[in-house]
Design a protein around this motif. Structure first.
Motif, mmCIF file in Angstrom:
data_model
loop_
_atom_site.group_PDB
_atom_site.id
_atom_site.type_symbol
_atom_site.label_atom_id
_atom_site.label_comp_id
_atom_site.label_asym_id
_atom_site.label_seq_id
_atom_site.Cartn_x
_atom_site.Cartn_y
_atom_site.Cartn_z
ATOM 1 N N SER A 266 0.694 -1.051 -0.094
ATOM 2 C CA SER A 266 0.133 0.087 -0.195
ATOM 3 C C SER A 266 0.749 1.330 0.160
ATOM 4 C CB SER A 266 -0.894 0.009 1.108
ATOM 5 O OG SER A 266 -0.252 -0.214 2.342
ATOM 6 N N HIS A 267 2.239 1.097 0.048
ATOM 7 C CA HIS A 267 3.153 2.179 0.252
ATOM 8 C C HIS A 267 3.574 2.916 -1.081
ATOM 9 C CE1 HIS A 267 3.027 -0.400 3.810
ATOM 10 N NE2 HIS A 267 3.774 -1.029 3.213
ATOM 11 N N VAL A 268 3.334 2.147 -2.030
ATOM 12 C CA VAL A 268 3.948 2.658 -3.353
ATOM 13 C C VAL A 268 3.062 2.095 -4.436
ATOM 14 C CG1 VAL A 268 6.451 2.277 -2.618
ATOM 15 C CG2 VAL A 268 5.087 0.394 -3.667
ATOM 16 N N PRO A 269 3.063 2.740 -5.758
ATOM 17 C CA PRO A 269 2.184 2.465 -6.754
ATOM 18 C C PRO A 269 2.575 0.887 -7.249
ATOM 19 C CG PRO A 269 3.489 4.373 -7.355
ATOM 20 C CD PRO A 269 4.207 3.984 -6.195
ATOM 21 N N THR A 270 1.350 0.325 -7.630
ATOM 22 C CA THR A 270 1.449 -0.959 -8.073
ATOM 23 C C THR A 270 0.742 -1.224 -9.359
ATOM 24 O OG1 THR A 270 -0.435 -1.592 -6.758
ATOM 25 C CG2 THR A 270 1.840 -1.874 -5.681
ATOM 26 N N ARG A 271 0.966 -2.504 -9.967
ATOM 27 C CA ARG A 271 0.442 -2.684 -11.351
ATOM 28 C C ARG A 271 0.261 -4.167 -11.149
ATOM 29 N NH1 ARG A 271 0.878 0.469 -15.902
ATOM 30 N NH2 ARG A 271 -0.150 -1.346 -16.989
ATOM 31 N N PHE A 272 -0.951 -4.769 -11.310
ATOM 32 C CA PHE A 272 -0.988 -6.069 -11.497
ATOM 33 C C PHE A 272 -0.742 -6.892 -12.711
ATOM 34 C CE2 PHE A 272 -3.995 -4.610 -8.149
ATOM 35 C CZ PHE A 272 -3.293 -4.827 -7.196
ATOM 36 N N ILE A 273 -0.159 -7.872 -12.821
ATOM 37 C CA ILE A 273 0.297 -8.530 -14.052
ATOM 38 C C ILE A 273 -0.140 -9.922 -14.134
ATOM 39 C CG2 ILE A 273 2.336 -6.960 -14.570
ATOM 40 C CD1 ILE A 273 4.035 -9.312 -13.399
ATOM 41 N N THR A 274 -0.331 -10.601 -15.486
ATOM 42 C CA THR A 274 -0.778 -11.794 -15.381
ATOM 43 C C THR A 274 0.545 -12.723 -16.222
ATOM 44 O OG1 THR A 274 -1.464 -11.294 -17.715
ATOM 45 C CG2 THR A 274 -3.136 -11.132 -15.963
#
Length: 334
Positions: free
Chosen positions: A49-57
């Motif tokens: 929750s502390h940095v930008p994230t992107r979910f990948i497949t």
């Protein structure tokens, strides 16, 4: 001709109640500007929750995302946990993250595996039967049809220290050193110093088991009966390895440049100098595998996770070392 870019590293989440989530985020923030250090985290969407994230497949998506967000390969079945409060319900997902990372590395989708800390006692409730990460990762490689001769090596403070024995009572150590173990471990370390560390002509030292390396047998016979004969046999194979050196001076010798690695006879003999010199930045690596595997040289740090005081130094070093290993392997295979 330039070499093709390596795939990203696979980073396991470790115990989600421990330091893994916090140090993974901190490591991404520290390394995001260097594409050669790209990695993706195998874990639950709500871990970070502390940095930008992107979910990948797919791991293939990670490199293009890494500069702007931490890529996360979504892992199902992770219960909601609070930092510092381990939950046995997370054990199957912790194990699954390691399995996925190893599978990706074996398939070439990841250039190596970096494992966040786990709590082995928590995993035992699921039937997990391995002493730790090292043995489990080796098992996964063997189960996939690959040979594995795992050897633990610690790096930090200018030292490279491999361990002849790990978690066993001191009284049992002499009985296992003479079964060919020293020769097997030294061959693995010698090969890794060339192919992973990029040292063309490595020099290895055996630490003695007894004080003053036994003083010619007057303070114990293990050096003259086990360690030195093993060194003689290895030297006949063309490996540069010393007779047993006194444990109170061999690490200083290595720091001065006399040795590229030391093989310690016991766990504490090897870890004390590394952790004294570099308590926060040491790295635990497994040599002798078909894949690259590194890890922070510390545990789950539940107290630090609960207090929000986790340090990412060791994980950052582990990621850097894994990338170096992968690049050197690529060069050696070219």
């Amino acid at each position: 001709m330039s070499r093709p870019a390596l795939p990203p590293l696979a980073l396991t989440m470790g115990d989600p109640a421990g330091c893994g989530p916090a140090i993974s985020a901190a490591a991404w923030a520290a390394l995001r500007a260097d594409p050669s250090l790209a990695f993706y985290l195998i874990g639950a969407p709500n871990l970070i929750s502390h940095v930008p994230t992107r979910f990948i497949t797919s791991p293939a998506e990670a490199a293009g995302i890494f500069a702007g967000a931490l890529p996360i390969l979504t892992l199902d079945g992770v219960p909601a946990v609070l930092p510092g409060r381990p939950d046995a319900a997370a054990a199957p997902a912790i194990i699954r993250a390691i399995e996925l990372a190893v599978s990706d590395a074996l398939a070439g989708r990841a250039s190596g595996v970096v494992t966040n800390p786990i709590n082995k006692a928590l995993l035992y409730s699921t039937g997990f039967r391995f002493p730790g990460h090292t043995e489990f990762v080796a098992h996964l490689c063997e189960a996939a049809g690959h040979a594995a001769s795992p050897v633990m090596i610690l790096t930090g403070g200018g030292l490279r220290v491999a361990l002849a024995t790990i978690h066993m009572p001191l009284r049992d150590v002499p009985g296992v050193l003479g079964d060919g173990r020293l020769e097997r471990i030294t061959r693995v370390v010698h090969r890794a110093l060339i192919h992973e560390f990029g040292i063309a002509a490595p020099r290895i030292a055996f630490a003695g088991l007894n004080p003053h390396a036994g003083e010619g047998g007057s303070i114990g016979r293990e050096e003259v009966e086990i360690i030195n004969p093993a060194a003689d046999r290895l030297q006949a194979e063309g490996i540069s390895v010393s007779h047993a050196r006194p444990g109170d001076t061999v690490f200083a010798e290595a720091l001065s440049g006399a040795w590229d690695a030391v093989i310690a006879m016991t766990h504490d003999q090897g870890l004390i100098p590394v952790k004294t010199l570099d308590m926060w930045g040491g790295v635990n690596s497994t040599l002798g595998l078909p894949i690259v595997r590194t890890s922070p040289d510390h545990g789950t740090a539940y107290d630090a996770a609960a207090a929000g005081a986790c340090r990412a130094d060791s994980l950052i070093s582990a990621i850097r070392l894994a990338a170096t290993f992968a690049a050197n392997r690529q060069k050696a295979a070219a």
